[in-house]
Design a protein around this motif. Structure first.
Motif, PDB file in Angstrom:
ATOM      1  N   PHE A 103      33.852  13.498  28.652  1.00  5.14           N
ATOM      2  CA  PHE A 103      32.741  12.610  28.953  1.00  5.14           C
ATOM      3  C   PHE A 103      32.742  10.741  29.175  1.00  5.14           C
ATOM      4  CE2 PHE A 103      31.480  10.135  24.625  1.00  5.14           C
ATOM      5  CZ  PHE A 103      32.525  11.021  23.896  1.00  5.14           C
ATOM      6  N   ALA A 104      32.742  10.993  29.705  1.00  2.00           N
ATOM      7  CA  ALA A 104      32.323   8.800  30.589  1.00  2.00           C
ATOM      8  C   ALA A 104      31.059   8.006  30.374  1.00  2.00           C
ATOM      9  CB  ALA A 104      33.299   8.631  31.035  1.00  2.00           C
ATOM     10  N   ASN A 105      30.871   7.373  29.562  1.00  2.00           N
ATOM     11  CA  ASN A 105      29.690   6.598  29.368  1.00  2.00           C
ATOM     12  C   ASN A 105      30.132   5.626  30.832  1.00  2.00           C
ATOM     13  OD1 ASN A 105      28.571   8.045  27.328  1.00  2.00           O
ATOM     14  ND2 ASN A 105      29.249   7.213  25.981  1.00  2.00           N
ATOM     15  N   ARG A 106      28.251   5.403  30.912  1.00  3.66           N
ATOM     16  CA  ARG A 106      27.967   4.338  31.871  1.00  3.66           C
ATOM     17  C   ARG A 106      28.890   2.406  31.728  1.00  3.66           C
ATOM     18  NH1 ARG A 106      24.946   3.335  35.881  1.00  3.66           N
ATOM     19  NH2 ARG A 106      23.619   5.891  35.198  1.00  3.66           N
ATOM     20  N   GLY A 107      30.039   2.557  32.595  1.00  7.18           N
ATOM     21  CA  GLY A 107      30.794   0.988  31.637  1.00  7.18           C
ATOM     22  C   GLY A 107      32.316   1.183  31.278  1.00  7.18           C
ATOM     23  N   GLU A 108      32.384   2.619  30.203  1.00  6.31           N
ATOM     24  CA  GLU A 108      33.473   2.818  29.945  1.00  6.31           C
ATOM     25  C   GLU A 108      34.650   2.649  30.726  1.00  6.31           C
ATOM     26  OE1 GLU A 108      33.317   5.847  25.967  1.00  6.31           O
ATOM     27  OE2 GLU A 108      33.197   6.516  27.746  1.00  6.31           O
ATOM     28  N   MET A 109      35.531   2.559  29.987  1.00  2.00           N
ATOM     29  CA  MET A 109      36.823   2.316  30.446  1.00  2.00           C
ATOM     30  C   MET A 109      37.980   3.516  29.399  1.00  2.00           C
ATOM     31  SD  MET A 109      39.550  -0.373  31.700  1.00  2.00           S
ATOM     32  CE  MET A 109      41.484  -0.044  32.044  1.00  2.00           C
ATOM     33  N   ILE A 110      38.447   4.571  30.052  1.00  2.00           N
ATOM     34  CA  ILE A 110      38.599   4.975  29.650  1.00  2.00           C
ATOM     35  C   ILE A 110      40.329   5.968  30.066  1.00  2.00           C
ATOM     36  CG2 ILE A 110      39.268   7.867  28.736  1.00  2.00           C
ATOM     37  CD1 ILE A 110      35.347   7.875  29.039  1.00  2.00           C
ATOM     38  N   GLY A 111      41.169   5.546  29.281  1.00  2.00           N
ATOM     39  CA  GLY A 111      43.071   6.114  29.831  1.00  2.00           C
ATOM     40  C   GLY A 111      43.422   7.324  28.838  1.00  2.00           C
ATOM     41  N   ILE A 112      43.952   7.807  29.976  1.00  2.00           N
ATOM     42  CA  ILE A 112      44.381   8.444  29.962  1.00  2.00           C
ATOM     43  C   ILE A 112      45.476   9.024  29.525  1.00  2.00           C
ATOM     44  CG2 ILE A 112      44.463  11.344  30.933  1.00  2.00           C
ATOM     45  CD1 ILE A 112      42.364  10.428  31.850  1.00  2.00           C
ATOM     46  N   VAL A 113      46.245   9.337  28.583  1.00  2.00           N
ATOM     47  CA  VAL A 113      47.832   9.351  28.157  1.00  2.00           C
ATOM     48  C   VAL A 113      48.273  11.014  28.002  1.00  2.00           C
ATOM     49  CG1 VAL A 113      47.705   6.992  27.411  1.00  2.00           C
ATOM     50  CG2 VAL A 113      47.955   8.803  25.820  1.00  2.00           C
ATOM     51  N   GLY A 114      49.789  10.648  28.069  1.00  2.00           N
ATOM     52  CA  GLY A 114      50.073  11.825  27.657  1.00  2.00           C
ATOM     53  C   GLY A 114      51.748  12.353  28.770  1.00  2.00           C
ATOM     54  N   PRO A 115      52.673  13.287  28.674  1.00  2.00           N
ATOM     55  CA  PRO A 115      53.543  13.502  28.892  1.00  2.00           C
ATOM     56  C   PRO A 115      53.907  14.383  30.486  1.00  2.00           C
ATOM     57  CG  PRO A 115      53.434  14.339  27.358  1.00  2.00           C
ATOM     58  CD  PRO A 115      52.267  14.016  27.098  1.00  2.00           C
ATOM     59  N   SER A 116      54.333  13.626  30.885  1.00  2.00           N
ATOM     60  CA  SER A 116      54.518  14.143  32.883  1.00  2.00           C
ATOM     61  C   SER A 116      54.460  15.904  32.828  1.00  2.00           C
ATOM     62  CB  SER A 116      55.466  13.628  32.737  1.00  2.00           C
ATOM     63  OG  SER A 116      56.106  14.515  34.112  1.00  2.00           O
ATOM     64  N   GLY A 117      53.340  16.592  33.533  1.00  2.00           N
ATOM     65  CA  GLY A 117      53.255  17.426  33.061  1.00  2.00           C
ATOM     66  C   GLY A 117      52.069  18.153  32.066  1.00  2.00           C
ATOM     67  N   SER A 118      51.464  17.382  31.819  1.00  2.00           N
ATOM     68  CA  SER A 118      50.650  17.630  30.777  1.00  2.00           C
ATOM     69  C   SER A 118      48.887  18.049  31.117  1.00  2.00           C
ATOM     70  CB  SER A 118      50.405  16.579  29.107  1.00  2.00           C
ATOM     71  OG  SER A 118      49.723  14.725  29.847  1.00  2.00           O
ATOM     72  N   GLY A 119      48.921  16.903  32.825  1.00  2.00           N
ATOM     73  CA  GLY A 119      47.493  17.602  33.114  1.00  2.00           C
ATOM     74  C   GLY A 119      46.939  16.335  33.294  1.00  2.00           C
ATOM     75  N   LYS A 120      47.670  15.422  33.378  1.00  2.00           N
ATOM     76  CA  LYS A 120      46.685  14.150  33.586  1.00  2.00           C
ATOM     77  C   LYS A 120      45.772  13.912  34.947  1.00  2.00           C
ATOM     78  CE  LYS A 120      49.876  11.527  32.196  1.00  2.00           C
ATOM     79  NZ  LYS A 120      50.942  12.582  32.590  1.00  2.00           N
ATOM     80  N   SER A 121      46.603  13.992  36.059  1.00  2.00           N
ATOM     81  CA  SER A 121      46.542  14.176  37.483  1.00  2.00           C
ATOM     82  C   SER A 121      45.365  15.578  37.703  1.00  2.00           C
ATOM     83  CB  SER A 121      47.170  14.196  38.676  1.00  2.00           C
ATOM     84  OG  SER A 121      47.906  13.005  38.554  1.00  2.00           O
ATOM     85  N   SER A 122      45.460  16.403  37.384  1.00  2.00           N
ATOM     86  CA  SER A 122      44.882  17.310  37.738  1.00  2.00           C
ATOM     87  C   SER A 122      43.107  17.505  36.790  1.00  2.00           C
ATOM     88  CB  SER A 122      45.353  18.708  36.565  1.00  2.00           C
ATOM     89  OG  SER A 122      45.946  19.450  37.446  1.00  2.00           O
TER      90      SER A 122
END
Ligand code: ADP
Ligand code: ADP
Length: 228
Positions: free
Chosen positions: A28-47
Motif C-alpha cells: 500500500f502507498a498513502n497519498r504523498g508518501e515516498m517509498i523506497g524499494i531496495v533489493g538485489p538484482s532480480g529480486s522483483g523491484k522492476s516487476s
C-alpha cells in the motif's frame, strides 16, 4: 491511494520451469508518501513497479488505484490514468527519437496549450537541460536523456511517480539535483522509487526490502528515527 493484494507474477525460465518473479506481495502507498524499494538484482523491484503502475498484469492478485481495481478498467480508462495521474521514470526511457526534447516532454500533455509549454520549459530549466529543448534525444548523453525522462514524468503534475533507479546514470551533482526535486515533491506526490542511492532512501518515509519476489521487511529510514 495505491494498494495491491496478493500479487504474484509467474514467468517461465529457459528450461520451461515456472518461477515467481513476484510472490504473494501485499502493498500500500498513502497519498504523498515516498517509498523506497531496495533489493538485489532480480529480486522483483522492476516487476513490482510495472505491475503497480498497470504496465504489466499480475498472474494473480489485484492493484487498486484510489480504490478502483485496475483489472476491471477498460484499456482507455487505464491509459487515461497513466497519462494524467502517473509519471514514469524507468530505465528504458521510451523517449521518442524523432521528436525534440521539448516535444518529448510535451508528449504526455496537450502540447499546444501555453500552460503546459511553460511548465515544460520551466522543468527543463530546473534540470539544466533547457539548451537541448530543440534537439533530438539520441544526440544527448545517457544522463541528459534521463533528465528528459524526469521532466516528462513531472510535467503533467502527476499524483504518483514510479521511478526505477532514477539516478543510476547520473553523476553525483546531477543525482543530487534529482534528489532535491524528489524532496521538494514529498508530501504532495506519492513517489515509489526502486534505488540503491542512499541519499534518496534517506528521504523515504518507508523502505521496502525485496528478496526473491517477496517483500522481506519494511522500515522507516534511520534518519527518520534520529529525527524523532
Ligand atoms: P509475509 O506475509 O510473508 O510476512 P508480507 O509481505 O505480508 O510478508 O509482509 C512482510 C513485512 O512487510 C511486514 O512487516 C509487513 O508489514 C511489511 N509490508 C508488507 N507490505 C507492505 C507495504 N506495502 N508497505 C510497507 N510494508 C509492507
Ligand atoms: P529487479 O528489478 O529487482 O532486478 P526484475 O523485476 O527485473 O528484478 O526481475 C525479477 C525476476 O524476473 C528476475 O529473475 C528476472 O530475470 C525475471 N524476469 C523479468 N522479466 C522477465 C521476462 N520478461 N521473462 C522472464 N523472466 C523475467
Amino acid at each position: 491511494m495505491l494498494e495491491a493484494r496478493d500479487l504474484s507474477l509467474i514467468y517461465c525460465n529457459e528450461r520451461n520451469d515456472e518461477f515467481y518473479a513476484i510472490h504473494d506481495v501485499n502493498f500500500f502507498a498513502n497519498r504523498g508518501e515516498m517509498i523506497g524499494i531496495v533489493g538485489p538484482s532480480g529480486s522483483g523491484k522492476s516487476s513490482l513497479l510495472y505491475i503497480l503502475s498497470g504496465l504489466k498484469k499480475p498472474t494473480v492478485g489485484t492493484v487498486y488505484y484510489q480504490e478502483h481495481a485496475l483489472e476491471v478498467m477498460s484499456y482507455n480508462e487505464l491509459a487515461e490514468i497513466r497519462r494524467k495521474e502517473y509519471g514514469f521514470i524507468f530505465q528504458r526511457h521510451f523517449l521518442i527519437n524523432y521528436l525534440t526534447v521539448l516535444d518529448n516532454v510535451l508528449s504526455v500533455v496537450n502540447r499546444n496549450d501555453k500552460f503546459w509549454r511553460n511548465t515544460a520549459i520551466n522543468l527543463l530549466e530546473t534540470l539544466g537541460i533547457a539548451d537541448f529543448a530543440n534537439q533530438k534525444p539520441y544526440k544527448m548523453s545517457v544522463g541528459e536523456r534521463q533528465k528528459v525522462a524526469i521532466a516528462r514524468a513531472l510535467v503533467s503534475q502527476p499524483k504518483i511517480i514510479f521511478a526505477d533507479e532514477p539516478t543510476a546514470s547520473l553523476d553525483h551533482s546531477n543525482a543530487r539535483m534529482v534528489m532535491d526535486i524528489f524532496a521538494s515533491l514529498k508530501g504532495e506526490i506519492t513517489i515509489l522509487v526502486a534505488t540503491h542511492d542512499d541519499s534518496i532512501l534517506d528521504q523515504a518515509d518507508r523502505v521496502i526490502h525485496m528478496w526473491d519476489g517477496r517483500i522481506a521487511k519494511s522500515s522507516i529510514p534511520v534518519s527518520a528515527i534520529e529525527n524523532i
